[in-house]
Design a protein around this motif. Structure first.
Motif, PDB file in Angstrom:
ATOM      1  N   PHE A  35      42.763   9.648  28.152  1.00  0.00           N
ATOM      2  CA  PHE A  35      43.208  10.044  29.470  1.00  0.00           C
ATOM      3  C   PHE A  35      43.035   8.819  30.343  1.00  0.00           C
ATOM      4  N   ARG A  36      44.156   8.253  30.793  1.00  0.00           N
ATOM      5  CA  ARG A  36      44.138   6.983  31.522  1.00  0.00           C
ATOM      6  C   ARG A  36      44.559   7.213  32.971  1.00  0.00           C
ATOM      7  N   ILE A  37      43.813   6.617  33.859  1.00  0.00           N
ATOM      8  CA  ILE A  37      44.187   6.603  35.267  1.00  0.00           C
ATOM      9  C   ILE A  37      44.489   5.159  35.614  1.00  0.00           C
ATOM     10  N   VAL A  38      45.738   4.923  36.011  1.00  0.00           N
ATOM     11  CA  VAL A  38      46.173   3.576  36.384  1.00  0.00           C
ATOM     12  C   VAL A  38      46.101   3.490  37.901  1.00  0.00           C
ATOM     13  N   ILE A  39      45.397   2.471  38.391  1.00  0.00           N
ATOM     14  CA  ILE A  39      45.228   2.246  39.817  1.00  0.00           C
ATOM     15  C   ILE A  39      46.079   1.034  40.190  1.00  0.00           C
ATOM     16  N   PHE A  40      47.054   1.229  41.053  1.00  0.00           N
ATOM     17  CA  PHE A  40      47.970   0.153  41.429  1.00  0.00           C
ATOM     18  C   PHE A  40      47.507  -0.522  42.718  1.00  0.00           C
ATOM     19  N   LEU A  41      47.486  -1.846  42.698  1.00  0.00           N
ATOM     20  CA  LEU A  41      47.129  -2.648  43.859  1.00  0.00           C
ATOM     21  C   LEU A  41      48.337  -3.469  44.283  1.00  0.00           C
ATOM     22  N   GLU A  42      48.397  -3.781  45.570  1.00  0.00           N
ATOM     23  CA  GLU A  42      49.431  -4.670  46.088  1.00  0.00           C
ATOM     24  C   GLU A  42      48.762  -5.689  46.994  1.00  0.00           C
ATOM     25  N   ALA A  43      49.147  -6.953  46.854  1.00  0.00           N
ATOM     26  CA  ALA A  43      48.568  -8.024  47.667  1.00  0.00           C
ATOM     27  C   ALA A  43      48.901  -7.807  49.135  1.00  0.00           C
ATOM     28  N   VAL A  44      47.906  -8.031  50.006  1.00  0.00           N
ATOM     29  CA  VAL A  44      48.104  -7.890  51.444  1.00  0.00           C
ATOM     30  C   VAL A  44      48.952  -9.050  51.965  1.00  0.00           C
ATOM     31  N   GLU A  45      48.547 -10.267  51.671  1.00  0.00           N
ATOM     32  CA  GLU A  45      49.298 -11.456  52.062  1.00  0.00           C
ATOM     33  C   GLU A  45      50.297 -11.769  50.958  1.00  0.00           C
ATOM     34  N   LYS A  46      51.526 -12.003  51.315  1.00  0.00           N
ATOM     35  CA  LYS A  46      52.590 -12.236  50.322  1.00  0.00           C
ATOM     36  C   LYS A  46      52.763 -13.715  49.987  1.00  0.00           C
ATOM     37  N   ASP A  47      51.876 -14.583  50.502  1.00  0.00           N
ATOM     38  CA  ASP A  47      52.012 -16.028  50.316  1.00  0.00           C
ATOM     39  C   ASP A  47      52.019 -16.458  48.853  1.00  0.00           C
ATOM     40  N   ASN A  48      51.223 -15.809  48.012  1.00  0.00           N
ATOM     41  CA  ASN A  48      51.090 -16.230  46.620  1.00  0.00           C
ATOM     42  C   ASN A  48      52.093 -15.576  45.680  1.00  0.00           C
ATOM     43  N   LEU A  49      52.961 -14.693  46.190  1.00  0.00           N
ATOM     44  CA  LEU A  49      53.832 -13.934  45.298  1.00  0.00           C
ATOM     45  C   LEU A  49      54.761 -14.814  44.472  1.00  0.00           C
ATOM     46  N   ALA A  50      55.331 -15.840  45.070  1.00  0.00           N
ATOM     47  CA  ALA A  50      56.238 -16.720  44.319  1.00  0.00           C
ATOM     48  C   ALA A  50      55.493 -17.404  43.178  1.00  0.00           C
ATOM     49  N   ARG A  51      54.282 -17.884  43.451  1.00  0.00           N
ATOM     50  CA  ARG A  51      53.486 -18.544  42.411  1.00  0.00           C
ATOM     51  C   ARG A  51      53.071 -17.533  41.338  1.00  0.00           C
ATOM     52  N   MET A  52      52.702 -16.318  41.741  1.00  0.00           N
ATOM     53  CA  MET A  52      52.336 -15.270  40.774  1.00  0.00           C
ATOM     54  C   MET A  52      53.515 -14.951  39.865  1.00  0.00           C
ATOM     55  N   ARG A  53      54.713 -14.763  40.472  1.00  0.00           N
ATOM     56  CA  ARG A  53      55.904 -14.439  39.670  1.00  0.00           C
ATOM     57  C   ARG A  53      56.197 -15.541  38.666  1.00  0.00           C
ATOM     58  N   GLU A  54      56.082 -16.784  39.093  1.00  0.00           N
ATOM     59  CA  GLU A  54      56.372 -17.900  38.198  1.00  0.00           C
ATOM     60  C   GLU A  54      55.402 -17.934  37.018  1.00  0.00           C
ATOM     61  N   ILE A  55      54.125 -17.722  37.278  1.00  0.00           N
ATOM     62  CA  ILE A  55      53.136 -17.723  36.196  1.00  0.00           C
ATOM     63  C   ILE A  55      53.368 -16.535  35.269  1.00  0.00           C
ATOM     64  N   ILE A  56      53.648 -15.344  35.830  1.00  0.00           N
ATOM     65  CA  ILE A  56      53.931 -14.173  34.999  1.00  0.00           C
ATOM     66  C   ILE A  56      55.153 -14.429  34.137  1.00  0.00           C
ATOM     67  N   ARG A  57      56.199 -14.978  34.720  1.00  0.00           N
ATOM     68  CA  ARG A  57      57.429 -15.282  33.973  1.00  0.00           C
ATOM     69  C   ARG A  57      57.130 -16.259  32.830  1.00  0.00           C
ATOM     70  N   ARG A  58      56.333 -17.294  33.129  1.00  0.00           N
ATOM     71  CA  ARG A  58      55.985 -18.284  32.109  1.00  0.00           C
ATOM     72  C   ARG A  58      55.126 -17.664  31.002  1.00  0.00           C
ATOM     73  N   LEU A  59      54.146 -16.849  31.379  1.00  0.00           N
ATOM     74  CA  LEU A  59      53.287 -16.199  30.380  1.00  0.00           C
ATOM     75  C   LEU A  59      54.082 -15.244  29.512  1.00  0.00           C
ATOM     76  N   ASN A  60      54.983 -14.470  30.135  1.00  0.00           N
ATOM     77  CA  ASN A  60      55.807 -13.526  29.369  1.00  0.00           C
ATOM     78  C   ASN A  60      56.747 -14.236  28.411  1.00  0.00           C
ATOM     79  N   SER A  61      57.314 -15.357  28.829  1.00  0.00           N
ATOM     80  CA  SER A  61      58.235 -16.081  27.943  1.00  0.00           C
ATOM     81  C   SER A  61      57.498 -16.755  26.796  1.00  0.00           C
ATOM     82  N   SER A  62      56.240 -17.130  27.008  1.00  0.00           N
ATOM     83  CA  SER A  62      55.472 -17.764  25.913  1.00  0.00           C
ATOM     84  C   SER A  62      54.937 -16.724  24.930  1.00  0.00           C
ATOM     85  N   ASN A  63      54.882 -15.434  25.333  1.00  0.00           N
ATOM     86  CA  ASN A  63      54.399 -14.381  24.445  1.00  0.00           C
ATOM     87  C   ASN A  63      55.488 -13.812  23.562  1.00  0.00           C
ATOM     88  N   LYS A  64      56.734 -14.219  23.779  1.00  0.00           N
ATOM     89  CA  LYS A  64      57.839 -13.661  22.987  1.00  0.00           C
ATOM     90  C   LYS A  64      58.005 -14.389  21.691  1.00  0.00           C
TER      91      LYS A  64
END
Length: 130
Positions: free
Chosen positions: A101-130
């Motif tokens: 029984f899993r409870i997923v707790i979703f968070l969202e960043a308050v300041e959006k300044d790092n979102l572009a850098r986060m997306r780029e790292i996620i994209r890079r990590l996801n492409s290296s895991n394929k």
């Protein structure tokens, strides 16, 4: 078995550079909320617990996280609990594991300044895991 999973919601603008999106008045437009509502986002698991961390919707938490390689700088930012999702993950009859029984707790960043850098790292990590 109980499991609490904390997920960070990161808007995933595949072909959109948010700095290039302009509102009608010509100023940069914040498209993150619109894209999240329409379901255009990725999530990153920050933590998994076998106890209730006691986070309530609207509560803020401080995140110190490092993704990517040693060359990538760590993230330090405030996030807010936006919602919960309850899941039941039944075991397969061929496995001896218990149901989860899993409870997923979703968070969202308050300041959006790092979102572009986060997306780029996620994209890079996801492409290296394929």
């Amino acid at each position: 078995m109980f499991e609490y999973v904390i997920e960070l919601v990161v808007p995933s603008f595949e072909d959109v550079n948010t700095e290039d999106v302009k509102a009608e008045d010509g100023n940069p437009e914040d498209v993150s909320t619109e894209k999240l509502i329409s379901g255009n986002f990725s999530t990153v698991t920050l933590a998994t617990y076998n106890f209730n961390p006691g986070l309530e919707v609207g509560e803020s938490v401080w995140i110190s996280e490092h993704w990517g390689t040693w060359e990538d700088e760590p993230f330090n930012f405030e996030a807010v609990v936006t919602r919960y999702r309850k899941e039941i993950i039944p075991c397969r009859k061929s496995e001896s594991k218990p149901d989860v029984f899993r409870i997923v707790i979703f968070l969202e960043a308050v300041e959006k300044d790092n979102l572009a850098r986060m997306r780029e790292i996620i994209r890079r990590l996801n492409s290296s895991n394929k």
